[in-house]
Motif scaffolding. Structure first.
Motif, mmCIF file in Angstrom:
data_model
loop_
_atom_site.group_PDB
_atom_site.id
_atom_site.type_symbol
_atom_site.label_atom_id
_atom_site.label_comp_id
_atom_site.label_asym_id
_atom_site.label_seq_id
_atom_site.Cartn_x
_atom_site.Cartn_y
_atom_site.Cartn_z
ATOM 1 N N SER A 146 28.311 15.073 -1.000
ATOM 2 C CA SER A 146 29.190 15.490 0.087
ATOM 3 C C SER A 146 29.736 14.297 0.861
ATOM 4 N N ASP A 147 30.995 14.389 1.262
ATOM 5 C CA ASP A 147 31.566 13.429 2.200
ATOM 6 C C ASP A 147 31.172 13.746 3.634
ATOM 7 N N LEU A 148 30.929 15.008 3.922
ATOM 8 C CA LEU A 148 30.932 15.484 5.305
ATOM 9 C C LEU A 148 29.572 15.898 5.841
ATOM 10 N N ALA A 149 28.570 16.098 4.956
ATOM 11 C CA ALA A 149 27.250 16.508 5.428
ATOM 12 C C ALA A 149 26.719 15.475 6.421
ATOM 13 N N VAL A 150 26.071 15.951 7.460
ATOM 14 C CA VAL A 150 25.612 15.072 8.540
ATOM 15 C C VAL A 150 24.245 14.494 8.169
ATOM 16 N N PRO A 151 24.142 13.167 8.059
ATOM 17 C CA PRO A 151 22.874 12.549 7.678
ATOM 18 C C PRO A 151 21.975 12.295 8.889
ATOM 19 N N SER A 380 30.891 11.577 7.242
ATOM 20 C CA SER A 380 31.508 10.325 6.818
ATOM 21 C C SER A 380 31.823 9.421 8.001
ATOM 22 N N LEU A 381 32.038 9.996 9.152
ATOM 23 C CA LEU A 381 32.258 9.219 10.369
ATOM 24 C C LEU A 381 30.931 8.760 10.957
ATOM 25 N N LEU A 382 29.940 9.664 10.994
ATOM 26 C CA LEU A 382 28.673 9.334 11.642
ATOM 27 C C LEU A 382 27.885 8.290 10.877
#
Length: 464
Positions: A146-151, A380-382
């Motif tokens: 995923s690009d968007l899943a929050v790690p 992807s931002l975080l």
């Protein structure tokens, strides 16, 4: 990809599995693969271990193309057998960033079979992918493909520590330099480039850096050459268009966009929903069952929504680093992108405040049916919010035109990962673009679309 199982299968319906056939391409002799087309810079030609009908070799490139830091990397290269292809080499660039190329050559050769009498297909494992994937186990577990899943923040910190200062040598600029080494090793004056998703960004950046070395471009599921928008302000409003189109196609009786907006207001989980929807398009571009799930969640019954999250994480997002390296993904995006705080060369201490100021400035019109917190809460931002400060490569000037070569821009009207709005933005940078938007298709048209119109457009374009 496996079929859905159990209770969630009953909720969402059966998942169609399409198995690619392998193209029976005659294996190139090692001498022909390495010499007839000037491939002396690629060593160890032999039948590919898992696909002996293709030839594989090794291209050795500098870790640091400037030469300031010593070291080399070995990149695996695979080719089909047509060493005398009259139109030269067709380099297919996979997505991610983080996806290898060599393991997919049987599938892509089968998809591109009608043009392989005229072109030799070339694929390679970009640096940090495949057998030499950058390994970040915690981040891989959190995000998978995923690009968007929050790690988890600890996963990001562990990954950055594991990669260390060499992380800065895994940017798209480094891959572009690798491609020009590959072109020279193959003996080509110019390459035809066919990129999908992130591969379109690599192709665009190569074309901007080496315009004289490009014959034509196929851009499938188009990313902007100006780089990732970490706020995903194209995908957020596009979700309403895509879900409503899918709803019309399946005869649903609700408004999934309005229900999505109500669900986000009620639960505040917009980033998680966007990530799941973006993954689910790979299972079903009609988003079957999703309107009903959103309608129930909007009315205060979120159980099926949680089942939906679990389904996508299990069936789509879960992936080892060898299939899509989240270490490479993070290193490349953090080096390539501009964020609300600037670039990754910006001190870490001030980034969170800059991100919060951006959230406060975002409007409902920009983010509906989500909210501003969705835009500033994407994985992807975080990942890059806490990524260590590093020198980043210079980006090409904004709005620089692509070289004056034929360009085909291809997309699906159900694509959330790279919505077709990005196609029209990118077309403005091409001299005479051809645009094909395939009804009912989601991400990666050549590879996945049931509608053959996109692949036919590619054949016509490449053989014209």
């Amino acid at each position: 990809m496996t079929r859905t199982r159990g209770r969630v299968a009953a909720l969402l319906g059966a998942v169609a599995v399409i198995t690619a056939t392998t193209l029976a391409t005659p294996s190139a002799s090692f001498a022909a693969a390495g010499s007839d087309r000037g491939g002396g810079g690629i060593t160890g030609w032999a039948p590919c271990p898992d696909a002996p009908e293709f030839s594989c070799g090794t291209l050795t490139v500098p870790l640091d193309h400037s030469g300031a830091t010593p070291g080399t990397l070995d990149l695996t290269v695979a080719v089909t057998g047509n060493t005398a292809a009259p139109r030269g080499d067709l380099l297919f660039l996979t997505g991610g960033p983080g996806q290898p190329g060599v393991p997919t050559i049987p599938r892509m050769a089968s998809k591109l079979e009608p043009v392989l009498k005229d072109y030799r297909l070339v694929m390679f494992d970009q640096r940090g992918t495949g057998a030499h994937a950058l390994q970040c186990p915690g981040l891989q577990e959190d995000m998978g493909s995923s690009d968007l899943a929050v790690p988890r923040r600890q996963s990001v910190a562990d990954c950055a520590a594991a990669l260390g200062p060499n992380a800065r040598y895994y940017s798209t600029a480094d891959t572009v330099a690798d491609i020009d080494r590959l072109r020279e090793a193959l003996g080509d004056r110019r390459l035809t480039l066919d990129g999908v998703s992130y591969g379109t960004f690599v192709a665009e950046r190569y074309a901007l850096a080496h315009p004289a070395h490009v014959a034509r471009l196929v851009l499938d599921s188009v990313a902007s050459p100006q780089g990732l928008d970490p706020l995903d302000l194209a995908a957020l409003p596009a979700t309403a268009r895509v879900l409503r189109a899918a709803c019309r196609a399946t005869g649903c009786t609700t408004d999934p966009a309005a229900d999505l907006a109500a669900t986000v207001r009620r639960y505040g989980d917009g980033a998680k929903i966007l990530s799941a929807l973006t993954g689910y398009e790979f299972i079903d571009p009609d988003f079957g069952g999703v309107p009903e799930i959103l309608h129930e969640a909007a009315s205060g019954q979120p159980a099926k929504l949680q089942d939906f999250f679990d389904l996508v994480h299990r069936e789509v997002d879960a992936a080892p680093a060898e299939e899509l390296s989240q270490g490479l993904h993070s290193a490349a995006l953090c080096a390539d992108s501009r964020f609300p705080w600037g670039t990754t060369d910006t001190p870490v201490a001030g980034r969170a405040a800059a991100l919060e100021r951006t959230r406060q400035r975002l409007t409902a019109e920009q983010t509906w049916p989500y909210d501003p917190a969705t835009a500033t809460g994407l994985g992807s931002l975080l990942v890059c919010l806490d990524w260590p400060r590093e020198r980043v490569p210079p980006a090409p000037p904004a709005h620089r035109k692509l070289p004056n070569v034929p360009v085909l821009l291809l997309g699906g009207d159900r694509d959330l990962a790279t919505p077709y709005e990005l196609i029209h933005q990118t077309a403005e940078l091409a001299h005479d673009p051809e645009i094909v938007i395939v009804p009912g298709a989601a991400h990666s048209v050549q590879n996945r679309a049931a509608n053959p119109a996109g692949r036919q457009a590619v054949y016509d374009f490449l053989l014209r």
